[in-house]
Design a protein around this motif. Structure first.
Motif, short mmCIF file in Angstrom:
data_model
loop_
_atom_site.label_atom_id
_atom_site.label_comp_id
_atom_site.label_asym_id
_atom_site.label_seq_id
_atom_site.Cartn_x
_atom_site.Cartn_y
_atom_site.Cartn_z
N LEU A 97 0.83 -1.20 0.00
CA LEU A 97 0.00 0.00 0.00
C LEU A 97 0.87 1.26 0.00
N LEU A 98 1.89 1.29 0.85
CA LEU A 98 2.75 2.46 0.93
C LEU A 98 3.54 2.66 -0.37
N ALA A 99 3.98 1.55 -0.98
CA ALA A 99 4.69 1.65 -2.25
C ALA A 99 3.78 2.20 -3.35
N ALA A 100 2.50 1.77 -3.34
CA ALA A 100 1.54 2.26 -4.33
C ALA A 100 1.29 3.75 -4.14
N ARG A 101 1.17 4.20 -2.90
CA ARG A 101 0.97 5.63 -2.64
C ARG A 101 2.20 6.43 -3.08
N GLN A 102 3.38 5.89 -2.82
CA GLN A 102 4.61 6.57 -3.22
C GLN A 102 4.68 6.69 -4.74
N SER A 103 4.30 5.65 -5.44
CA SER A 103 4.35 5.67 -6.91
C SER A 103 3.39 6.71 -7.47
N VAL A 104 2.18 6.79 -6.94
CA VAL A 104 1.22 7.77 -7.44
C VAL A 104 1.72 9.20 -7.17
N ALA A 105 2.26 9.44 -5.98
CA ALA A 105 2.76 10.77 -5.64
C ALA A 105 3.91 11.19 -6.56
N GLU A 106 4.82 10.26 -6.83
CA GLU A 106 5.96 10.59 -7.70
C GLU A 106 5.51 10.87 -9.13
N LEU A 107 4.54 10.10 -9.63
CA LEU A 107 4.06 10.32 -10.99
C LEU A 107 3.31 11.64 -11.09
N GLU A 108 2.50 11.96 -10.06
CA GLU A 108 1.79 13.24 -10.08
C GLU A 108 2.77 14.42 -10.05
N ALA A 109 3.83 14.28 -9.25
CA ALA A 109 4.83 15.35 -9.20
C ALA A 109 5.63 15.42 -10.50
#
Length: 505
Positions: free
Chosen positions: A463-475
């Motif tokens: 879950l934390l890895a998925a959240r990190q991936s979304v945040a990095e792509l949005e940035a």
């Protein structure tokens, strides 16, 4: 017989003299045809740069993100950045060099004046009675005039080269501006990403803490082991460390932004969390494949340096031919007016003042006429200089071509990344939604005794890895948008034409 009289008797005299002078000059080596810069029409990029139509970036392109703090930071940077100051100083140096080169097309004038005292020796083979006695004053005032005819255009070519180099320095100042603004925007967008990352780490700490409490409660009820409890404690400690690392990264990025704008690290402490918005859909100007070379300051600067190198070849070529300079010297000089160093020699007419004697008509002297410099043999120095100038031009053309190809690559890379980002972001958000559902199910099954804590921990990590991936792509959407702005020149437009060939230049 005077030269003018010779030319009057033989009208072909000047032609013959010129032919003789040219025949005596060192031979100009044949170094082959000059290469030409690559035209944008020869670069195939239509398919790679296919996108919806959009306008070229504006000069203040960063304002589309709607963040007043970013606007203030960039304005501070444009005023106080050392990189901007360096580019401005180099522009002033190039301007001074161009002015110096332009002086070669104008006449020169020098005024020389001197006054002193001299005593002649009595033991130089002349009877002592014929040698002036004592210390005698001397004076000289002369005006020296000169003018280079520049028959072969050497000075004009040097001025054209210096003017092109000044133009390149002007464009370099624009390139420094683009580099600074995009670097600031990049760092600012990354600061936004770091804040998003901190939110994720803070949320991770909440999840780990909640799991720790649950494991501790279950152990009190005899449903969990001491090992699971200690493992939960370790995940909380690790989450705290990750949160501290996120805070450190934010501070470091603030320090970087402060340095970019020419301020100390304390300025970074006042930078608040970015509020970026206004991301536009992918689009490219309709004429990007042909007009990109005129919109990139690095390409325009490389072209100006190529133009300057071409003029330097003309300067080196002119050195093979005779140089004719007109000169004139006129002034007054005298020797023998009375001085105060001793009794001296007093003429029959009585003592005379400095001005009386120096500025008499009889004190006038001068000369006027042309001076010809004819290169005949220099041990290959002129040939080497000419070949070196040509090699510099060839290098400038290659650098220009490389810069052009790199520009098209950067635009294509930005377009490709922006085009695939939407698909990647959609997949990452789907993965995040699935991970959140899986985590909710895992918590329920763990509370019901159907899952071990290790199973829950694995789902939490996903879950934390998925959240990190979304945040990095949005940035990265903002980062890629800035990369596209940089690749398109950031609002630069080469309005002024480069220097043109002057007559015989």
């Amino acid at each position: 017989m005077p030269v003018s009289r010779l030319f009057s008797l033989y009208p072909a005299g000047p032609v013959v003299l010129t032919a003789l002078l040219l025949s005596a000059c060192a031979a100009v080596p044949d170094i082959g045809p000059q290469p030409v810069v690559r035209a944008p029409e020869t670069i195939e990029a239509e398919r790679s740069l296919a996108a919806a139509q959009a306008a070229w970036p504006a000069e203040d392109w960063w304002k589309v993100y709607g963040d007043e703090q970013l606007d203030r930071l960039i304005q501070e940077g444009l005023r106080g950045s050392p990189d901007i100051a360096i580019a401005a100083a180099r522009l002033r140096q190039a301007n001074a060099t161009a002015r110096q080169a332009g002086a070669g097309l104008l006449p020169s004038a020098d005024l020389d004046a001197s006054a002193g005292a001299t005593k002649q020796s009595y033991n130089m083979g002349l009877p002592k009675d014929f040698v002036p006695q004592g210390w005698l004053g001397t004076g000289r005032v002369a005006l020296d005039l000169g003018f280079d005819l520049d028959l072969w255009g050497r000075n004009r070519a040097a001025l054209a080269a210096a003017t092109s180099e000044e133009r390149a320095a002007q464009i370099d100042a624009q390139q420094a501006r683009l580099t600074l603004t995009t670097a600031l925007a990049d760092a600012y967008a990354d600061l936004a990403r770091l804040y998003e990352d901190r939110d994720i780490q803070a949320r991770a700490l909440e999840i780990r803490t909640a799991s720790q409490k649950l494991v501790a409660q279950r152990r009190q009820n005899g449903l969990e082991t001491r090992g699971s409890e200690r493992q939960a404690d370790a995940t909380v400690a690790s989450a705290k460390a990750q949160l501290a690392a996120a805070d450190q990264a934010i501070d470091v990025r603030r320090h970087q932004i402060a340095a970019l704008i020419g301020a100390g690290p304390d300025r970074g402490l006042s930078i608040a969390r970015p509020k970026l918005s206004g991301l536009t859909p992918l689009g490219l100007p309709a004429d990007v494949t042909t007009n990109l070379v005129a919109r990139r300051p690095d390409i325009a600067g490389a072209l100006a340096r190529t133009d300057a190198a071409a003029k330097r070849i003309k300067v080196a070529r002119a050195d093979f031919f005779p140089a004719i300079r007109l000169g004139a010297l006129v002034g007054v000089q005298s020797l023998g007016y009375e001085t105060l160093f001793g009794p001296g020699f007093t003429p029959a007419g009585g003592p005379s003042s400095f001005a009386d004697k120096l500025f008499r008509k009889d004190s006038l002297f001068g000369n006027v006429g042309p001076a010809i410099s004819l290169p005949i043999f220099h041990g290959g120095a002129l040939s080497a200089q000419y070949r070196g100038a040509r090699a510099t031009y060839d290098e400038a053309v290659a650098v220009y071509d490389k810069t052009v190809l790199g520009a098209y690559q950067q635009v294509a890379d930005a377009v490709t990344a922006r085009r695939t980002l939407e698909r990647r972001l959609a997949d990452a958000r789907s993965a995040l939604a699935a991970s959140e559902d899986a985590y909710a199910i895992a918590r329920q099954r763990y509370e019901g005794g159907l899952f071990t804590f290790l199973d829950v921990l694995n789902v939490e990590d996903q879950l934390l890895a998925a959240r990190q991936s979304v945040a990095e792509l949005e940035a990265s959407a903002f980062t890629l948008d800035i990369a596209l702005v940089r690749a398109l020149g950031g609002g630069f437009a080469a309005h002024d034409a480069l220097s043109k060939d002057l007559p015989n230049g």
